[in-house]
Design an enzyme around this catalytic site. Structure first.
Site, PDB file in Angstrom:
ATOM      1  N   SER A  75       0.817  -1.147  -0.049  1.00 21.04           N
ATOM      2  CA  SER A  75       0.113  -0.046   0.073  1.00 21.04           C
ATOM      3  C   SER A  75       0.976   1.391  -0.046  1.00 21.04           C
ATOM      4  O   SER A  75       2.063   1.130   0.212  1.00 21.04           O
ATOM      5  CB  SER A  75      -0.971  -0.142   1.238  1.00 21.04           C
ATOM      6  OG  SER A  75       0.023   0.074   2.470  1.00 21.04           O
ATOM      7  N   ASP A  94      -1.072  -1.544  -3.786  1.00 22.69           N
ATOM      8  CA  ASP A  94      -2.420  -1.709  -3.312  1.00 22.69           C
ATOM      9  C   ASP A  94      -3.181  -0.254  -3.053  1.00 22.69           C
ATOM     10  O   ASP A  94      -2.390   0.699  -2.392  1.00 22.69           O
ATOM     11  CB  ASP A  94      -2.560  -2.634  -2.217  1.00 22.69           C
ATOM     12  CG  ASP A  94      -3.643  -3.180  -1.522  1.00 22.69           C
ATOM     13  OD1 ASP A  94      -4.669  -3.226  -2.135  1.00 22.69           O
ATOM     14  OD2 ASP A  94      -3.622  -3.156  -0.387  1.00 22.69           O
ATOM     15  N   HIS A  95      -4.367   0.044  -3.332  1.00 24.05           N
ATOM     16  CA  HIS A  95      -4.878   1.357  -3.147  1.00 24.05           C
ATOM     17  C   HIS A  95      -4.093   2.692  -3.322  1.00 24.05           C
ATOM     18  O   HIS A  95      -4.072   3.272  -2.340  1.00 24.05           O
ATOM     19  CB  HIS A  95      -5.506   1.435  -1.696  1.00 24.05           C
ATOM     20  CG  HIS A  95      -6.534   0.177  -1.288  1.00 24.05           C
ATOM     21  ND1 HIS A  95      -7.722   0.378  -1.674  1.00 24.05           N
ATOM     22  CD2 HIS A  95      -6.516  -0.887  -0.735  1.00 24.05           C
ATOM     23  CE1 HIS A  95      -8.494  -0.799  -1.389  1.00 24.05           C
ATOM     24  NE2 HIS A  95      -7.634  -1.521  -0.608  1.00 24.05           N
ATOM     25  N   ASP A 125      -7.248   3.566  -6.891  1.00 24.24           N
ATOM     26  CA  ASP A 125      -8.411   3.601  -6.068  1.00 24.24           C
ATOM     27  C   ASP A 125      -8.877   4.959  -6.065  1.00 24.24           C
ATOM     28  O   ASP A 125      -8.378   5.879  -5.211  1.00 24.24           O
ATOM     29  CB  ASP A 125      -8.035   3.183  -4.568  1.00 24.24           C
ATOM     30  CG  ASP A 125      -9.176   3.013  -3.911  1.00 24.24           C
ATOM     31  OD1 ASP A 125     -10.299   3.566  -4.158  1.00 24.24           O
ATOM     32  OD2 ASP A 125      -9.116   2.608  -2.625  1.00 24.24           O
ATOM     33  N   GLU A 167     -11.243   0.255  -8.438  1.00 24.02           N
ATOM     34  CA  GLU A 167     -12.306  -0.169  -7.546  1.00 24.02           C
ATOM     35  C   GLU A 167     -13.539   0.854  -7.689  1.00 24.02           C
ATOM     36  O   GLU A 167     -13.567   1.784  -8.098  1.00 24.02           O
ATOM     37  CB  GLU A 167     -11.841   0.165  -5.997  1.00 24.02           C
ATOM     38  CG  GLU A 167     -12.996  -0.124  -5.127  1.00 24.02           C
ATOM     39  CD  GLU A 167     -12.202   0.169  -3.593  1.00 24.02           C
ATOM     40  OE1 GLU A 167     -11.260  -0.362  -3.210  1.00 24.02           O
ATOM     41  OE2 GLU A 167     -13.084   0.583  -2.679  1.00 24.02           O
ATOM     42  N   ASN A 198      -7.502 -10.267  -1.874  1.00 25.94           N
ATOM     43  CA  ASN A 198      -6.537  -9.658  -0.885  1.00 25.94           C
ATOM     44  C   ASN A 198      -6.587 -10.120   0.608  1.00 25.94           C
ATOM     45  O   ASN A 198      -7.533  -9.815   1.219  1.00 25.94           O
ATOM     46  CB  ASN A 198      -6.849  -7.823  -0.980  1.00 25.94           C
ATOM     47  CG  ASN A 198      -6.495  -7.512  -2.474  1.00 25.94           C
ATOM     48  OD1 ASN A 198      -6.270  -8.206  -3.295  1.00 25.94           O
ATOM     49  ND2 ASN A 198      -6.598  -5.948  -2.722  1.00 25.94           N
ATOM     50  N   ASP A 237      -4.374  -9.070   4.098  1.00 27.29           N
ATOM     51  CA  ASP A 237      -3.547  -8.390   4.876  1.00 27.29           C
ATOM     52  C   ASP A 237      -3.700  -8.756   6.343  1.00 27.29           C
ATOM     53  O   ASP A 237      -2.768  -9.312   7.023  1.00 27.29           O
ATOM     54  CB  ASP A 237      -3.739  -6.868   4.940  1.00 27.29           C
ATOM     55  CG  ASP A 237      -2.371  -5.929   5.221  1.00 27.29           C
ATOM     56  OD1 ASP A 237      -1.593  -6.650   5.795  1.00 27.29           O
ATOM     57  OD2 ASP A 237      -2.446  -4.738   5.241  1.00 27.29           O
TER      58      ASP A 237
END
Ligand code: G3H
Ligand code: 13P
Ligand code: ZN
Length: 285
Positions: free
Chosen positions: A49, A81-82, A103, A133, A229, A231
């Site tokens: 991220s 990620d994101h 995102d 997303e 995903n 985490d």
């Protein structure tokens, strides 16, 4: 081998399984994930991220994953990620990332399309796959917090329009999961996943997948999910193992001895998930 997210996601989409996308912030997590993937001959996505990049450094993560991926026989993807910041996307591309997530789900529909399209056009120039997303997934990621009550499910026709307008390669959908630990079991809208899959016919992504029971994961994959995903489950496994070690060995101060049980615990989680996701022996050469 380090490969484009496009290739790994296409293979999962065509063969009806899901690839685990595991969050990393340090060397031990990267090693745990690669060892698990190698042992089970599974393709894998290693993702960081923006918070992870801030903690470890874009170049550090890239260098560690490249070393690990080059030594591995299985396909490995390095994914953002994101990603919410344009600068992060550019820095990741420069450093050799092979997949990006843009995102912009907290913006309105047209703005989400515009921001996603911008990243798709850039990433596709260099063969890098892009995830976007649509809808709002509950929970907290980086500095974005979405209350359960504000989480909104992805609409089928909107998703179709979004994918046609942006050319995005894989889509994260909001179907009832949330980031972080669950209080009860999540209520996942499997019918919605199947409807979106039938309309879009592209790889779909499930976020907030830690703590989702095996049967629900299997149903989600059967309905069309191809990237899952994880985490929180890794963080909790690491924490439990390190805490146990320190409690049992209060005078041990060698970080190698402290981190090893944490790494082994993360590796077991990754292997469990790969079995659950049906990605075992899906690696190609
Ligand atoms: O979805 C968010 C991931 O779990 C990353 O969390 O922003 O704390 O690194 P983070
Ligand atoms: P969890 O922490 O709930 O597994 O969510 C991970 C995630 O969606 C990362 O993008
Ligand atoms: Zn997420």
């Amino acid at each position: 081998m380090l490969v484009s997210g496009k290739d790994v996601m296409k293979h999962a989409h065509e063969n009806g399984y899901a690839v685990g996308a595991f969050n990393v912030n340090n060397m031990e997590a990267i090693q745990a994930i690669i060892e698990a993937a190698e042992e089970l001959q599974s393709p894998v996505i290693i993702q960081a991220s923006q918070g992870g990049l801030k903690y470890a450094g874009v170049k550090y993560i890239a260098a560690m994953v490249k070393v690990a991926a080059e030594a591995a026989s299985v396909p490995v993807v390095l994914h953002l990620d994101h990603g919410t910041e344009f600068l992060s996307q550019v820095q990741c591309l420069q450093a050799g990332w092979t997949s990006l997530m843009i995102d912009a789900s907290h913006y309105d529909f047209q703005e989400n399309i515009a921001k996603t399209k911008e990243i798709v056009e850039m990433a596709h120039q260099v063969g890098v796959g892009v995830e976007a997303e649509l809808g709002k997934i509950g929970g907290v990621e980086d500095d974005i917090a979405v209350d359960e009550k504000d989480a909104t499910y992805t609409e089928v026709e909107e998703a179709y329009e979004f994918v046609c307008a942006t050319g995005v390669d894989y889509l994260a959908i909001a179907v009832g999961t949330a980031h972080g630990p669950y209080k009860g079991d999540p209520k996942i809208d499997f019918t919605r996943i199947a409807q979106i899959k039938a309309r879009l016919n592209i790889p779909l992504v499930l976020h907030g997948s830690s703590g989702v029971p095996k049967e629900s994961i299997e149903k989600a994959i059967a309905a069309g999910i191809n990237k899952i995903n994880i985490d929180t489950d890794l963080r909790q496994a690491y924490h439990r193992a390190v805490k146990k070690f320190i409690t049992e060995n209060p005078d041990e101060y060698d970080p190698r001895k402290i981190n090893t049980p944490g790494k082994e615990a993360m590796k077991e989680v990754v292997k469990d998930k790969m079995r659950m996701f049906n990605s075992v022996n899906q690696a190609w050469r």
